[in-house]
Design an enzyme around this catalytic site. Structure first.
Site, PDB file in Angstrom:
ATOM      1  N   MET A   1      10.368  24.992  -0.600  1.00 48.69           N
ATOM      2  CA  MET A   1       9.430  24.095  -1.271  1.00 48.69           C
ATOM      3  C   MET A   1      10.142  23.171  -2.262  1.00 48.69           C
ATOM      4  O   MET A   1       9.840  21.978  -2.345  1.00 48.69           O
ATOM      5  CB  MET A   1       8.349  24.909  -1.995  1.00 48.69           C
ATOM      6  CG  MET A   1       7.199  24.058  -2.475  1.00 48.69           C
ATOM      7  SD  MET A   1       5.959  24.980  -3.402  1.00 48.69           S
ATOM      8  CE  MET A   1       5.152  25.897  -2.129  1.00 48.69           C
TER       9      MET A   1
ATOM     10  N   ARG B   1      -9.167  -0.387  15.772  1.00 48.94           N
ATOM     11  CA  ARG B   1      -9.572   0.565  14.729  1.00 48.94           C
ATOM     12  C   ARG B   1     -10.451  -0.058  13.660  1.00 48.94           C
ATOM     13  O   ARG B   1     -11.225   0.631  13.020  1.00 48.94           O
ATOM     14  CB  ARG B   1      -8.361   1.258  14.096  1.00 48.94           C
ATOM     15  CG  ARG B   1      -7.438   0.315  13.367  1.00 48.94           C
ATOM     16  CD  ARG B   1      -6.236   0.956  12.719  1.00 48.94           C
ATOM     17  NE  ARG B   1      -5.562  -0.026  11.896  1.00 48.94           N
ATOM     18  CZ  ARG B   1      -4.381   0.133  11.345  1.00 48.94           C
ATOM     19  NH1 ARG B   1      -3.718   1.255  11.528  1.00 48.94           N
ATOM     20  NH2 ARG B   1      -3.854  -0.814  10.605  1.00 48.94           N
TER      21      ARG B   1
ATOM     22  N   TYR C   1      14.983  31.297   3.744  1.00 47.33           N
ATOM     23  CA  TYR C   1      13.896  32.044   4.388  1.00 47.33           C
ATOM     24  C   TYR C   1      14.195  32.245   5.867  1.00 47.33           C
ATOM     25  O   TYR C   1      14.618  31.305   6.557  1.00 47.33           O
ATOM     26  CB  TYR C   1      12.580  31.262   4.274  1.00 47.33           C
ATOM     27  CG  TYR C   1      11.980  31.273   2.885  1.00 47.33           C
ATOM     28  CD1 TYR C   1      11.528  32.447   2.308  1.00 47.33           C
ATOM     29  CD2 TYR C   1      11.857  30.084   2.168  1.00 47.33           C
ATOM     30  CE1 TYR C   1      10.969  32.448   1.037  1.00 47.33           C
ATOM     31  CE2 TYR C   1      11.293  30.077   0.905  1.00 47.33           C
ATOM     32  CZ  TYR C   1      10.852  31.261   0.342  1.00 47.33           C
ATOM     33  OH  TYR C   1      10.297  31.261  -0.913  1.00 47.33           O
TER      34      TYR C   1
ATOM     35  N   LYS D   1       0.847  -1.203   0.000  1.00 43.54           N
ATOM     36  CA  LYS D   1       0.000   0.000   0.000  1.00 43.54           C
ATOM     37  C   LYS D   1       0.883   1.255   0.000  1.00 43.54           C
ATOM     38  O   LYS D   1       2.087   1.160   0.239  1.00 43.54           O
ATOM     39  CB  LYS D   1      -0.941  -0.018   1.213  1.00 43.54           C
ATOM     40  CG  LYS D   1      -0.237  -0.054   2.552  1.00 43.54           C
ATOM     41  CD  LYS D   1      -1.238  -0.156   3.697  1.00 43.54           C
ATOM     42  CE  LYS D   1      -0.524  -0.287   5.017  1.00 43.54           C
ATOM     43  NZ  LYS D   1      -1.296   0.176   6.144  1.00 43.54           N
TER      44      LYS D   1
HETATM   45  C1  LIG Z   1      -3.485  -4.503   8.455  1.00 42.69           C
HETATM   46  C2  LIG Z   1      -2.015  -4.406   8.219  1.00 42.69           C
HETATM   47  N1  LIG Z   1      -1.297  -5.538   8.122  1.00 42.69           N
HETATM   48  C3  LIG Z   1       0.024  -5.521   7.912  1.00 42.69           C
HETATM   49  C4  LIG Z   1       0.707  -4.326   7.787  1.00 42.69           C
HETATM   50  C5  LIG Z   1       2.197  -4.348   7.563  1.00 42.69           C
HETATM   51  O1  LIG Z   1       2.875  -3.824   8.637  1.00 42.69           O
HETATM   52  P1  LIG Z   1       4.484  -3.748   8.625  1.00 42.69           P
HETATM   53  O2  LIG Z   1       4.822  -2.763   7.577  1.00 42.69           O
HETATM   54  O3  LIG Z   1       4.824  -3.263   9.988  1.00 42.69           O
HETATM   55  O4  LIG Z   1       4.970  -5.107   8.309  1.00 42.69           O
HETATM   56  C6  LIG Z   1       0.013  -3.127   7.885  1.00 42.69           C
HETATM   57  C7  LIG Z   1       0.741  -1.852   7.783  1.00 42.69           C
HETATM   58  O5  LIG Z   1       0.376  -0.805   8.197  1.00 42.69           O
HETATM   59  C8  LIG Z   1      -1.386  -3.160   8.103  1.00 42.69           C
HETATM   60  O6  LIG Z   1      -2.113  -2.040   8.190  1.00 42.69           O
END
Ligand SMILES: Cc1ncc(COP(=O)(O)O)c(C=O)c1O
Length: 381
Positions: A322, A147, A274, A51
């Site tokens: 920037m 969460r 700046y 992700k």
């Molecule tokens: C639900 C979930 N599983 C696994 C991971 C992976 O975590 P890590 O990068 O600490 O291995 C994340 C990362 O945020 C996550 O949100």
């Protein structure tokens, strides 16, 4: 101007080196990190967490490199991240962690994308829609992260609905809140809640082929007994700062380097940037680099960060602007326009490593690489 824009076709792609700010990602090291984590997990299926553009490392290139090594699948946060991977030809399973809107379900089904069940309401919604738009489901149990997922106390009341979804149920998952902490008590509590949840499902005749609770830290610390898979992100990028990560041989894979566009000798008393927050105490060479806070290099690093050049490090001085920042080197260091300095190094002990930079900012390595945005060119080798 308007006649120019009418006659000139837009370039097929922008030149990569237009600003010469490059994150170099070592895919060979990525694969080594993958094999190290496979060894640590003792052969469990590995779901690579890609992700947020693989935590800034480039999701498509990372996923391709890992697919060639036979990972079990990928995890992303949003449907659009999943669709990007499918669009680029990634065919392994992809699991979306976040909640997606009901109207997006047909799209997920068409592209064979799996979804996480993130709440009781989501479960009910999916139970209406999934029979028409089949997608693989991973039921998330909230074992203490607090969460998302079904709370263990809600599970009993949801059994009938879950049973109806059995044909599409691929996995049961949880997420650790504190697996990297030296004190493992809360992780053990989460683990026993998870096993309790799994037992409730099993007693109700609900079975799944995939069970996964552990992130990188959970995996490195061995909280995986009875699971079939692990979900690893930060460990693949070599940025876990646990001792276990070092022992496993994990190494950072990203280096950020920026081109010098001005290099001048300045006398004592010259102000820089700046707010004139830096005043040269004696004659120095002042170097300006093509990197600023709009690239994801935090302004809070002003007068604190370090830049590397030929094995030495030099201080970032003045405000981070920037689009540029400034570094001072001794007059004797002959660094010229067009040369590059390293702003994030792959050597964890360096003052300008991702880990050291995160410490300077009071944050975690994840945030440093996730912040590098699309103005930063990526070079995967
Ligand atoms: C639900 C979930 N599983 C696994 C991971 C992976 O975590 P890590 O990068 O600490 O291995 C994340 C990362 O945020 C996550 O949100």
């Amino acid at each position: 101007m308007s006649s120019v824009s009418k006659t000139l076709a837009p370039p097929a792609s922008l030149p990569q080196d237009a600003r010469a700010l490059i994150a170099r990602v070592d895919l060979g090291r990525l694969v080594q990190n993958l094999h190290a984590m496979e060894k640590v997990s003792k052969g469990l299926g590995l779901l690579a967490v890609v992700k947020a553009d693989a935590y800034g490392h480039g999701a498509v290139q990372v996923a391709r490199a890992l697919e060639a090594e036979g990972v079990a699948g990928y995890c992303v946060a949003t449907l659009s991240e999943a669709l990007e991977l499918r669009h680029e030809g990634i065919s392994s399973p992809i699991l979306v962690f976040g909640s997606i809107r009901p109207e997006s379900l047909p799209m997920a089904a068409v592209h064979g994308i799996d979804l996480t069940v993130v709440s009781e309401g989501h479960l009910l919604e999916l139970s209406e829609l999934v029979p028409q738009h089949p997608v693989g489901l991973h039921l998330k149990l909230d074992t203490g992260m607090g969460r998302s997922g079904l709370r263990i106390s809600e599970l009993g009341g949801c059994i009938d609905t879950i049973r109806r979804l059995q044909p599409w149920l691929r996995g049961v998952m949880g997420h650790f809140a504190a697996a990297e902490e030296p004190d493992t008590r809360f992780t053990q509590v989460q683990r026993s809640r998870f096993l309790g949840g799994l037992a409730q499902l099993r007693d109700a005749g609900i079975t799944v082929s995939q069970v996964h609770h552990a992130n990188s830290a959970g995996c490195l610390r061995g909280f995986t007994e009875g699971d079939t898979h692990v979900r690893c992100g930060i460990s693949l990028y070599g940025l876990s700062d646990l001792d276990e990560a070092r022992q496993a041989g994990l190494r950072p894979i990203l280096e950020l380097s920026a081109e010098v566009f001005r290099s001048v000798l300045i006398p004592a008393g010259t102000t820089v940037g700046y707010g004139c927050t830096y005043v040269a105490p004696h004659p120095v060479r002042l170097v300006t680099l093509n990197c600023g806070y709009a690239d994801g290099f935090s302004r809070a690093l002003a007068n604190r960060a370090w830049a590397g050049f030929r094995g030495a490090t030099y201080p970032v001085v003045g405000q981070v602007s920037m689009d540029s920042l400034t570094v001072v080197v001794p007059e004797s260091v002959n660094i010229r326009m067009g040369e590059s300095m390293v702003l994030l190094s792959r050597e964890p002990k360096d003052p300008h490593s991702v880990a050291s930079t995160a410490r300077l900012l009071g944050t975690i390595p994840y945030e440093i690489t996730c912040a590098l945005n699309r103005r930063v060119a990526r070079d995967h080798a």
